[in-house]
Design a protein around this motif. Structure first.
Motif, PDB file in Angstrom:
ATOM      1  N   ASP A   1      27.368 -35.470 -15.695  1.00 17.12           N
ATOM      2  CA  ASP A   1      28.572 -34.556 -15.931  1.00 17.12           C
ATOM      3  C   ASP A   1      28.390 -33.136 -16.731  1.00 17.12           C
ATOM      4  O   ASP A   1      28.049 -33.499 -17.950  1.00 17.12           O
ATOM      5  CB  ASP A   1      29.925 -35.463 -16.514  1.00 17.12           C
TER       6      ASP A   1
ATOM      7  N   GLU B   1      27.985 -43.768 -10.581  1.00 21.94           N
ATOM      8  CA  GLU B   1      28.381 -43.860 -12.138  1.00 21.94           C
ATOM      9  C   GLU B   1      27.107 -44.059 -12.679  1.00 21.94           C
ATOM     10  O   GLU B   1      26.909 -43.304 -13.758  1.00 21.94           O
ATOM     11  CB  GLU B   1      29.250 -44.884 -12.459  1.00 21.94           C
TER      12      GLU B   1
ATOM     13  N   SER C   1      27.451 -44.075 -21.991  1.00 25.42           N
ATOM     14  CA  SER C   1      27.756 -42.773 -21.157  1.00 25.42           C
ATOM     15  C   SER C   1      26.650 -41.979 -21.069  1.00 25.42           C
ATOM     16  O   SER C   1      25.414 -42.027 -21.683  1.00 25.42           O
ATOM     17  CB  SER C   1      28.652 -41.922 -21.817  1.00 25.42           C
ATOM     18  N   ASN C   2      26.623 -41.013 -20.109  1.00 29.13           N
ATOM     19  CA  ASN C   2      25.880 -40.034 -19.853  1.00 29.13           C
ATOM     20  C   ASN C   2      24.357 -39.914 -19.309  1.00 29.13           C
ATOM     21  O   ASN C   2      23.771 -39.505 -18.580  1.00 29.13           O
ATOM     22  CB  ASN C   2      25.524 -38.947 -21.131  1.00 29.13           C
TER      23      ASN C   2
ATOM     24  N   ASP D   1      25.550 -40.484 -12.565  1.00 29.21           N
ATOM     25  CA  ASP D   1      26.337 -39.202 -12.785  1.00 29.21           C
ATOM     26  C   ASP D   1      25.936 -38.456 -13.866  1.00 29.21           C
ATOM     27  O   ASP D   1      25.748 -39.106 -14.996  1.00 29.21           O
ATOM     28  CB  ASP D   1      27.731 -39.565 -12.993  1.00 29.21           C
TER      29      ASP D   1
END
Ligand code: O2Y
Ligand code: MN
Length: 616
Positions: free
Chosen positions: A575, A570, A431-432, A573
């Motif tokens: 966030d 994605e 993620s991230n 991304d």
């Protein structure tokens, strides 16, 4: 100068020594007294010596000679199942002051540690041959190279050092009366004669349950006891080229890094050299041997694990690979994932803890799609396709000379090294972290290196999803305080100024909401290299984000790649809420490291958090 290739005397008074270095001769004599071996053998590094040692190990049952038609001059070693990897919990940095080792290293007072270890080493080579292994990390005579002498009672370590370093006569010849060198003492801790003179039989893989991998950074010494495996016993590698060298580098104004080095040639024929830090087991060897899918691009290998980087007289950062071979993890290295590595290990290779085929060749999970029906597993036990346990140990290895790599760059052993144009940091992040981003400046790059991390993916590692920080991929390998190390990076950047390489972060492992990888990786990573090189050449633009500068889709080489719908967004991304949460773990890391974290990195973290809050 002649080098002795025979038994040497057993007491210090008799030893004049075969080197021109009085300190080296004296150390070997002192160690001979302490270790009490039956014989002393000064290694020459010749192929005859390699043949003698491998034959001895085959006769003793410590090596299996592989089918010479399939895998010429190659061998399989099977370790004791209790000795299969580096032992981080038994690795110590023994600086005078605990704060110099820092909170991320195990520390013991040097005097205390030496006293304890001296008793373990006393007589530890009784009944065995003591090998003296002079070696150079870096091409012989390179201004960036350093010398060491390993004493070991493991012939497996000797033949491995012969592959992994420039070992033997040519290294001894570099050793003048005042040349600096690093003493590296190693014993498997399995004497064949006990204190009262009682003899015992040897075993195929001698080792000791008590293990110590110890570094004395101030006196530049390595003492390793009890393990015959990889990073614990090939002392030129992690112990010298990273832990001790990082301290030398700090003191002498250069950098010893856990980085691969590649030469990248664009379709226009322009050459760039890149260094890249990835934590252990994140596919460094695969990336170092990348075969681009993008037409016209060429990647050549210079190193797969360690880089020594130093500002040159023109103020540019030059790098060498201090090693001479690859000690690659075998499982997962396959015809599809790394055909270059598979071609490299055609022969002259030592395999450790992999499976043996019925016709005397090797196999491991991932080498081919389908396992052979029957094998001997890494412990030599019968194995059949379909059994749940893997045939090869997950940390099984191949040890092979670098110049067998079909895509080795001509410059790989250039004593002057290569000028580094870009540095990449990459973790294994679901993620991230975007597929690629460019740091806004050197200081931001240092922040990216300092916060490098992977997510914990198995419950055994701790809470799933929690970050496992591995700053600069150096957590297990930095020989001094991590905050001081970050400051050293900032200082080198300041010295390099406008000549500093550009810094990028990459992440091949990002996953979508459905848990599948968003990026195909492997050869397709050439598309990321294309963007990085275009950034260096100034021909593509970028958009600013809290992660750094991100590519614009229209300028990114996606032709011929079928990315699933939404994958691009994605992959990039950022966030703000998730990043804010992650920044709390960065704060915890900085707080753990403490007062030595450079102020500019703390400020950067604060600025990042404000930026993220403003985007919520
Ligand atoms: O487990 C070992 O002893 C080997 S560890 C290793 C070997 C080659 C390259 N990198 C590593 C590592 O742990 O980073
Ligand atoms: Mn490594």
């Amino acid at each position: 100068m002649t080098v002795m290739f025979s038994e040497a005397p057993r007491s210090a008074e008799h030893v004049a020594g075969p080197t021109r270095s009085p300190s080296a001769n004296e150390w070997v004599a002192q160690m001979t007294e302490l270790l009490q071996p039956a014989d002393v053998h000064w290694c020459t590094g010749t192929s005859d010596e390699f043949d003698l040692l491998t034959e001895k190990l085959v006769q003793e049952g410590s090596l299996v000679r592989l089918n010479s038609e399939r895998r010429p001059n190659s061998f399989l070693a099977r370790s004791d199942p209790r000795d299969v990897a580096r032992s981080e919990e038994r690795t110590f940095i023994c600086s005078e002051r605990p704060e110099d080792a820092g909170v991320t290293n195990n520390w013991r007072a040097p005097d205390e540690m030496k006293a304890e270890l001296t008793e373990l080493f006393r007589g530890s080579m009784r009944g065995r041959t003591m090998y003296v292994v002079p070696f150079s990390m870096g091409p012989i005579g390179s201004p960036l190279a350093k010398l060491g002498i390993q004493i070991t009672d493991s012939p497996y370590a000797v033949i491995s050092m012969q592959i992994m370093t420039r070992m033997g006569t040519e290294a001894v010849e570099q050793l003048g009366p005042d040349t600096e060198w690093v003493p590296a003492l190693h014993s498997v801790g399995y004497p064949l004669i006990d204190d009262s003179g009682v003899r015992r039989d040897d075993v195929a893989w001698p080792c000791n349950d008590e293990k110590y991998i110890v570094h004395f950074p101030e006196t530049r010494e390595i003492w390793s006891y009890g393990s015959g495996y990889g990073g614990n016993s090939l002392l030129g590698k992690k112990c010298f080229a990273l832990r001790i060298a990082s301290v030398l580098a700090r003191d002498e104004g250069w950098m010893a890094e856990h980085m691969l080095i590649i030469k990248v040639t664009s379709p226009e024929g322009r050459v760039h050299h890149l260094a890249a830090a990835f934590p252990s087991a994140c596919g460094k060897t695969n990336f170092a041997m990348l075969q681009p899918t993008l037409p016209g691009w060429k990647v050549e290998t210079i190193g797969d694990d360690i880089a020594w980087l130093r500002p040159d007289d023109d103020g540019r950062l030059r790098a060498i690979n201090p090693e001479r071979g690859f000690f690659g993890v075998a499982p997962g290295t396959g015809v599809d994932t790394n055909p270059t590595a598979v071609a490299t290990i055609w022969g002259n290779t030592i395999f450790t803890n992999v499976a043996l085929t019925v016709d005397g060749d090797i196999w491991w999970e991932g080498l081919t799609d389908t396992a052979p029906e029957r094998l001997a597993d890494w412990q030599g036990r019968p194995w059949m396709r379909g059994l749940p346990a893997p045939a090869a140990h997950p940390n099984g290895r191949f040890t092979v000379p670098a110049d067998q790599c079909p895509q080795i760059a001509d410059e790989w052993d250039d004593p002057q090294g290569v000028v580094i144009d870009a540095i990449l940091f990459g973790g294994r992040r679901a993620s991230n972290i975007p597929l690629v981003s460019e740091a806004t400046d050197w200081e931001h790059g240092v922040f990216l290196g300092a916060t490098l991390s992977s997510e914990q993916t198995a419950a055994a590692e701790g809470p799933v999803g929690k970050l496992r920080h591995d700053p600069f991929a150096m957590l297990p390998f930095c020989g001094y305080d991590m905050g001081d190390y970050w400051q050293h990076w900032l200082d080198v950047g300041e010295e390099l100024g406008d000549n500093a390489p550009r810094i990028f972060q990459v992440n091949w492992f990002r996953k979508g909401a459905d848990g599948s990888f968003l990026w195909p990786g492997f050869g397709e990573n050439s598309r990321v290299l294309d963007w990085i090189v275009r950034r260096l050449e100034g021909s593509v633009s970028a958009v600013k984000s809290p992660a750094g500068s991100l590519p614009i889709r229209d300028e990114f080489a996606l032709d011929g790649l079928e990315l699933p719908a939404g994958a691009w967004n994605e992959l990039f991304d950022v966030d703000p809420a998730a990043w804010l949460q992650e920044s709390e773990q960065t704060t915890e890391l900085f707080d753990r490291i403490g007062a030595t974290v450079p102020k500019v990195l703390r400020h950067r973290l604060t600025r990042l958090r404000w930026d993220l809050v403003s985007r919520l």
